[in-house]
Write an enzyme that holds these catalytic residues in place. Structure first.
Site, PDB file in Angstrom:
ATOM      1  N   SER A  15       0.817  -1.205  -0.038  1.00  0.00           N
ATOM      2  CA  SER A  15      -0.050  -0.162  -0.072  1.00  0.00           C
ATOM      3  C   SER A  15       0.884   1.435  -0.067  1.00  0.00           C
ATOM      4  O   SER A  15       2.243   1.050   0.186  1.00  0.00           O
ATOM      5  CB  SER A  15      -0.836  -0.046   1.089  1.00  0.00           C
ATOM      6  OG  SER A  15      -1.328   1.237   1.631  1.00  0.00           O
TER       7      SER A  15
ATOM      8  N   TYR B  39      -2.131  -1.731  10.258  1.00  0.00           N
ATOM      9  CA  TYR B  39      -2.412  -1.840   8.943  1.00  0.00           C
ATOM     10  C   TYR B  39      -0.812  -1.334   8.533  1.00  0.00           C
ATOM     11  O   TYR B  39      -0.108  -2.048   7.657  1.00  0.00           O
ATOM     12  CB  TYR B  39      -3.297  -0.852   8.291  1.00  0.00           C
ATOM     13  CG  TYR B  39      -3.420  -1.033   6.960  1.00  0.00           C
ATOM     14  CD1 TYR B  39      -4.442  -1.997   6.371  1.00  0.00           C
ATOM     15  CD2 TYR B  39      -2.869   0.029   5.910  1.00  0.00           C
ATOM     16  CE1 TYR B  39      -4.501  -1.885   4.956  1.00  0.00           C
ATOM     17  CE2 TYR B  39      -2.928  -0.083   4.434  1.00  0.00           C
ATOM     18  CZ  TYR B  39      -4.115  -1.157   4.167  1.00  0.00           C
ATOM     19  OH  TYR B  39      -4.127  -1.330   2.692  1.00  0.00           O
TER      20      TYR B  39
END
Ligand code: NAD
Length: 255
Positions: A137, A150
């Site tokens: 990401s 995350y």
């Protein structure tokens, strides 16, 4: 794609993974989807000789990661392309971040990719060919507020990818990490709806003022853009591309 390959894609019942699975199928791969939920598109895939399979899998359970790879090895001879894509988000300040959620995030988004990589590597080494693609990401490179689990898992994936690239290189196994900014999927649409409620503004305003604020192109990325990158990295044209982060972020990190 120059040759039919067996591709295992995790988290492919939805969003980016679903697009990757369908793209690799169109490229001629046999696809195995490992997810908590059954995908709704398998019946629609027009088989041109190749196969598709769904295996209900909870990637937070190491034993299920192991039995998944064992089953593919027994039934289809092994995994040639591994796409570690499954993931989820939790938004909370660090001091309130639930420890159980932190554990689960690391299990699904870092430990499962490690285990699946570990289990598929021997077969890939034997075949002297392999592709491993980890879904990172923009949060593999930079942080945002309130996403500790995350961001830690996605940063960790970069280290795992680089190590895999070094160990796999002599066997013509490549490993890369793709780092998208916001992609229009259920994962993001839920976050946008939640923010609209919290901030008391419209969904459109959340998109432009919050989610796309740092984007130069000012638009959400579509899952197909990410799937195209996977398709390219799996092709023989990309055989020397390894250990790298592939940023698809509309210019987010250019500033
Ligand atoms: P999504 O919610 O649409 O799909 C995620 C899939 O992962 C779901 O099908 C879900 O069932 C599966 N999954 C979650 N936990 C699992 C578990 N324990 N075992 C098995 N499967 C599990 O999300 P998405 O947006 O398509 O995200 C896919 C990947 O892309 C994730 O790793 C995410 O972090 C990453 N990513 C997404 C974006 C974005 O903006 N959507 C941006 C960058 C990176």
């Amino acid at each position: 794609m120059t040759q039919a390959r067996v591709a295992l894609i995790t988290g492919a019942a939805s969003g980016i993974g679903a697009e990757i699975a369908q793209t690799l199928f169109r490229d001629g791969c046999d696809i195995v989807i490992a997810d908590l939920h059954e995908p709704d598109f398998l019946a629609d895939l027009k088989a041109d000789g190749q196969r598709s399979l769904f295996v209900t899998t909870d990637l937070s359970q190491p034993a299920q990661c192991q039995s998944l790879v064992e089953r593919i090895s027994q039934e289809w001879g092994g995994v040639e392309i591994l796409v570690n894509n499954a993931g989820f988000q939790h938004v909370s300040p660090l001091e309130d971040f639930p420890e159980a959620v932190w554990e689960k995030m690391l299990q699904v988004m870092l430990t499962a990719p490690f285990l699946l990589t570990k289990y598929v590597l021997p077969g890939m080494k034997q075949r002297q060919w392999g592709r491993i693609i980890n879904m990172g990401s923009i949060h593999s490179q930079v942080a945002s507020l309130n996403k500790a689990g995350y961001i830690a898992a996605k940063h960790g994936l970069v280290g795992l990818t680089k190590t895999t690239a070094l160990e796999g290189g002599p066997f013509q196994i490549t490993a890369n990490v793709i780092c998208p900014a916001y992609v229009r999927t259920p994962l993001v649409e839920q976050q946008i709806a939640a923010q609209a409620e919290t901030l008391g503004i419209s969904v459109a305003e959340v998109e432009s003022e919050v989610f796309l604020k740092a984007s130069a192109t000012g638009r959400m990325i579509e899952p197909a853009e990410v799937a195209s990158m996977v398709s390219y990295l799996c092709s023989d044209k990309a055989k020397s591309i390894t250990g790298a982060c592939w940023t698809i972020d509309g210019g987010w990190t250019a500033q």
